[in-house]
Write a protein that holds these residues in place. Sequence first.
Motif, mmCIF file in Angstrom:
data_model
loop_
_atom_site.group_PDB
_atom_site.id
_atom_site.type_symbol
_atom_site.label_atom_id
_atom_site.label_comp_id
_atom_site.label_asym_id
_atom_site.label_seq_id
_atom_site.Cartn_x
_atom_site.Cartn_y
_atom_site.Cartn_z
ATOM 1 N N ALA A 535 -44.805 29.368 -86.070
ATOM 2 C CA ALA A 535 -44.942 29.730 -84.508
ATOM 3 C C ALA A 535 -44.643 28.196 -83.782
ATOM 4 N N ILE A 536 -45.531 27.123 -84.358
ATOM 5 C CA ILE A 536 -45.305 26.016 -83.651
ATOM 6 C C ILE A 536 -43.718 25.532 -83.632
ATOM 7 N N ALA A 537 -43.158 25.703 -84.698
ATOM 8 C CA ALA A 537 -41.674 25.324 -84.597
ATOM 9 C C ALA A 537 -40.871 26.203 -83.709
ATOM 10 N N HIS A 538 -41.287 27.393 -84.072
ATOM 11 C CA HIS A 538 -40.097 28.463 -83.548
ATOM 12 C C HIS A 538 -40.587 29.436 -82.293
ATOM 13 N N ASP A 539 -41.821 29.574 -82.151
ATOM 14 C CA ASP A 539 -42.233 30.468 -80.992
ATOM 15 C C ASP A 539 -43.720 30.186 -80.694
ATOM 16 N N PRO A 540 -43.872 28.745 -79.821
ATOM 17 C CA PRO A 540 -45.382 28.562 -79.449
ATOM 18 C C PRO A 540 -45.780 29.449 -78.776
ATOM 19 N N GLN A 541 -45.256 30.514 -78.228
ATOM 20 C CA GLN A 541 -46.261 31.368 -77.044
ATOM 21 C C GLN A 541 -46.851 32.299 -78.076
ATOM 22 N N LEU A 542 -46.246 32.518 -79.244
ATOM 23 C CA LEU A 542 -46.953 33.502 -80.300
ATOM 24 C C LEU A 542 -47.873 32.703 -81.028
ATOM 25 N N GLY A 543 -47.499 31.431 -81.282
ATOM 26 C CA GLY A 543 -48.678 30.465 -81.866
ATOM 27 C C GLY A 543 -49.940 30.378 -80.969
ATOM 28 N N PHE A 544 -50.088 30.447 -79.492
ATOM 29 C CA PHE A 544 -50.928 30.323 -78.766
ATOM 30 C C PHE A 544 -51.723 31.740 -78.876
ATOM 31 N N GLN A 545 -51.175 32.793 -78.885
ATOM 32 C CA GLN A 545 -51.752 34.278 -79.059
ATOM 33 C C GLN A 545 -52.443 34.281 -80.402
ATOM 34 N N LEU A 546 -51.880 33.575 -81.343
ATOM 35 C CA LEU A 546 -52.539 33.635 -82.837
ATOM 36 C C LEU A 546 -53.754 33.002 -82.719
ATOM 37 N N ALA A 547 -53.665 31.500 -82.341
ATOM 38 C CA ALA A 547 -54.773 30.851 -82.276
ATOM 39 C C ALA A 547 -55.864 31.387 -81.304
ATOM 40 N N GLY A 548 -55.667 31.938 -80.351
ATOM 41 C CA GLY A 548 -56.388 32.484 -79.418
ATOM 42 C C GLY A 548 -57.362 33.701 -80.224
ATOM 43 N N ALA A 549 -56.529 34.343 -81.172
ATOM 44 C CA ALA A 549 -57.308 35.627 -81.909
ATOM 45 C C ALA A 549 -58.091 35.254 -82.924
ATOM 46 N N LEU A 550 -57.780 34.008 -83.448
ATOM 47 C CA LEU A 550 -58.424 33.444 -84.673
ATOM 48 C C LEU A 550 -59.677 32.655 -84.027
ATOM 49 N N PHE A 551 -59.750 32.245 -82.875
ATOM 50 C CA PHE A 551 -60.837 31.377 -82.341
ATOM 51 C C PHE A 551 -62.127 31.673 -82.711
ATOM 52 N N GLU A 552 -62.569 32.918 -82.577
ATOM 53 C CA GLU A 552 -64.076 33.292 -82.796
ATOM 54 C C GLU A 552 -64.218 33.159 -84.433
ATOM 55 N N PHE A 553 -63.307 33.477 -85.114
ATOM 56 C CA PHE A 553 -63.256 33.346 -86.649
ATOM 57 C C PHE A 553 -63.455 31.967 -87.043
ATOM 58 N N TRP A 554 -62.626 30.958 -86.549
ATOM 59 C CA TRP A 554 -62.587 29.641 -86.724
ATOM 60 C C TRP A 554 -64.134 29.037 -86.514
ATOM 61 N N ARG A 555 -64.787 29.362 -85.231
ATOM 62 C CA ARG A 555 -65.793 28.919 -85.049
ATOM 63 C C ARG A 555 -66.976 29.406 -85.755
ATOM 64 N N LEU A 556 -67.035 30.647 -86.265
ATOM 65 C CA LEU A 556 -68.088 31.332 -86.928
ATOM 66 C C LEU A 556 -68.051 30.799 -88.294
ATOM 67 N N ARG A 557 -67.017 30.841 -88.999
ATOM 68 C CA ARG A 557 -66.844 30.552 -90.141
ATOM 69 C C ARG A 557 -66.577 29.025 -90.594
ATOM 70 N N GLY A 558 -66.969 28.045 -89.818
ATOM 71 C CA GLY A 558 -67.013 26.811 -89.968
ATOM 72 C C GLY A 558 -65.659 26.079 -90.074
ATOM 73 N N TYR A 559 -64.390 26.421 -89.432
ATOM 74 C CA TYR A 559 -63.264 25.711 -89.344
ATOM 75 C C TYR A 559 -62.866 25.089 -88.332
ATOM 76 N N ASN A 560 -63.953 24.466 -87.702
ATOM 77 C CA ASN A 560 -63.674 23.780 -86.153
ATOM 78 C C ASN A 560 -62.773 22.826 -86.389
ATOM 79 N N THR A 561 -62.740 21.884 -87.572
ATOM 80 C CA THR A 561 -61.857 20.607 -87.552
ATOM 81 C C THR A 561 -60.521 21.297 -87.461
ATOM 82 N N GLU A 562 -60.188 22.383 -88.655
ATOM 83 C CA GLU A 562 -59.003 23.012 -88.716
ATOM 84 C C GLU A 562 -58.614 23.479 -87.405
#
Length: 828
Positions: A535-562
């Motif tokens: 998505a970063i290379a071909h569809d950034p808008q979709l990438g923003f949506q996906l990152a937003g959807a993953l945000f709570e997962f990343w924070r809760l499971r300790g993927y802050n750096t990633e």
Amino acid sequence: MRIQEDADGTTSPRIFISYRRDDTAGHAGHLYADLVAHFGADSVFMDTETIEPGADFTVQLSREIASCNVLIALIGKQWLQRRLRDPEDYVRLEIQAALDRNMRVIPILLQGARMPSVAQLPGSIAELSHKNALEISNSRWRHDVDKLISALQRRAGTTPSPSRRLTNLPLELTSFIGRRAELQHLQELQSQSRLLALIGPGGVGKTRLAIQLATYLRARFSDGVWLVELASITDESLVPQAVAAALDVPEQAHRSLEATLEDHLRDRETLLVLDNCEHLVQAAARLVQTLLRTCPKLNLLITSREPLNVPGEVTWWVAPLEESDAVQLFLDRAGAVGFELPADGLPVVAGICRRLDGLPLAIELAAARSHMMAVQDIDARLGDRFQLLTGGSRTAAERQRTLEAAVDWSYDQLSEPEQLLFGRLAVFSGRFALRDAEEVCSGPPLTSAAVLELLTRLVDKSLLVAEEGRYRLLETMRAYGTLRLAATGREQEVREQHARHFLSVAQSRAPGQFSRWLDRVEESHDNCRGALGWAIAHDPQLGFQLAGALFEFWRLRGYNTEARGWLQSLLATSGVASPLRTAARVELGACVYSQNELETARSILEAALAEARELVDLVNEMLALKFLSLVMLALGDHEQATACAEKAFDLASQQGDRLQTSQVSQNLGVIHGSVGDVDGARHWLGKSVAIQRELGRGDEASTTLALLAAIANLQNDHESADAAILESLQAGSALKDRRLGWTLDVLSARLAEDRPEMAQRLAGAASAMHESVGIRPPAVWESLLQSALAPARAAIGEQAAAAAWEEGRQMHFEEAVALALAQAKARP
């Protein structure tokens, strides 16, 4: 007979494992390590694992059997061989000696083997057929081994207790063939070098050889043998993350993950197996060199197509199979699909193996077709396809083309629908579920209903691996499939479908299903990473949506750096200001705050706030203020923190967003509590919990309940405090929520007077949990906690208190939560 006796007078089993190397060596290695982990190395014996080099084998075996009180006889499909009739057969002698001494003999049936009858056994061990056997299956290994351990402990009069997990090595479902001399030599090399590299072309069997070697070596490493699979990792920066995930080592605030790994491994006798390093060779080399320099007890075994070129590296070039072993491999794998060798077939099979250069993957692919083609037809087909093997030097590039030719030939055997699905499956990274394949790969002319049948055919034809209800393509197969998919002209279309599917997975969070959602996203994380990269290379808008959807997962499971890395990459793409970009900036600020870079977080969030106001984006204005309130509190500006939180609360209320109203209420509770307003804090925290329950999201209230328990405890409402602690632990443990450190803090305060040592241990575990997700409790919290723990330190003394604290810090997350739950449930 020498029998080991414990200090309490109970008798510990002393166990002898009897097995045939060409029948159950891999299973024996796994069982040996599991029993050692439970009973100790002095209580378990397994031939070469415990016989010193140079010692007389037969004399030592006799001595060890005489010192044991249990013999475990591992019986696989190849156990009942002709040589069992030989009076000098070592397996026969072991069992005969045990029976003669009236030892307890337990037959263990593996690989679906059946118990031998009296007629099938020599007279000296015929009694074995009357012994009650235990079946141990690969799919139920942990359960079946625990059952064996319980039986051994009951007989010994000891209390069963859980064994410590010391490996994640997979149990192989097919037999390991050949390479006996290599394995022996590799064991010697490994004892002389801390870094052993298995190097060779794709398909030569490096991974299988490494796993077999690691299985044999398990007894040497008291802190375990751990496999790190790198094939699905495409970003070099994620190599430390892969190692940490295999070891279950969480990230820590203000520290690089490399430094955290160094601390974890520094004093541990551990073997790491890094598999498939070739596409990440620079990152792997840097990490390996760093760990070897700082962790003196660490050993590494790596597989790659090229050396790491790290000082001290010993390389072993993995050669193709010898012809006799190659033929045996073909016959074994062909036999699994019902092939029966015709009278004139052996020379033809040998010719096939020679034409395939003895490469195990190519041989297995050929063998998979043996149930539908005569070996003469297979031989003729290979002759057409592998013309490169008839002459020229055996360079690495040619060996790669040999493997590609094998896959090409196998691909040509597929029907058009099978070929189409195979190419589309190449967009997956790592493992995927049936429903993933149905959603991503269906589309004209493939229907969703057809995908299951086609997947089954691909598994049957050895082009797809099925394991634990999920699927994956070998990396070579995935690369080949990508080329085929690109040739159809539809690669980008399928990759977009893949990205949108995993966006829907990430967005599938539903009230009351938080734990299930987190686990679903965790198992899909490699594919979410792949989707983000595309998505970063071909569809950034979709990438923003996906990152937003993953945000709570990343924070809760300790993927802050990633998470921070992905968000920065997305924000670096060109594009006009939009709510999606602003949301990503807010999320980036929250990640930075979680890592305690407060001034940087403040700057990012203030920029996001300004951007949101310029766009008249009330949602992101509210979110920016919500996180900014926490940052300002951490910076000590209570007035500004309150103003931000109150404005965020008003915006959330105006928008009718009850979930955000709940979260901002929690912030207000924390702010009031930090200035000593316990009544105000209890009001706002209680409001937050009430709204979460109203929304059916009570399973997400763990942290709020912990804070509410702390306030109730300060008000001497101990009954409410204990109830909130227990509910918080139950909710947080289901989520694997490392923010449970707050709950353990409060529980330790409640236990300080009654159970001082336990209070210190839980406080230490809480400290480690806070660090793992980058939380730095505010000064007022720390002051209250230390004041509450003062009676505990006084009761047991500072030295014992410090020891208990450190013991808690070393506990695994699951272990600490289980202990806390037991203590909370025991409260009157």
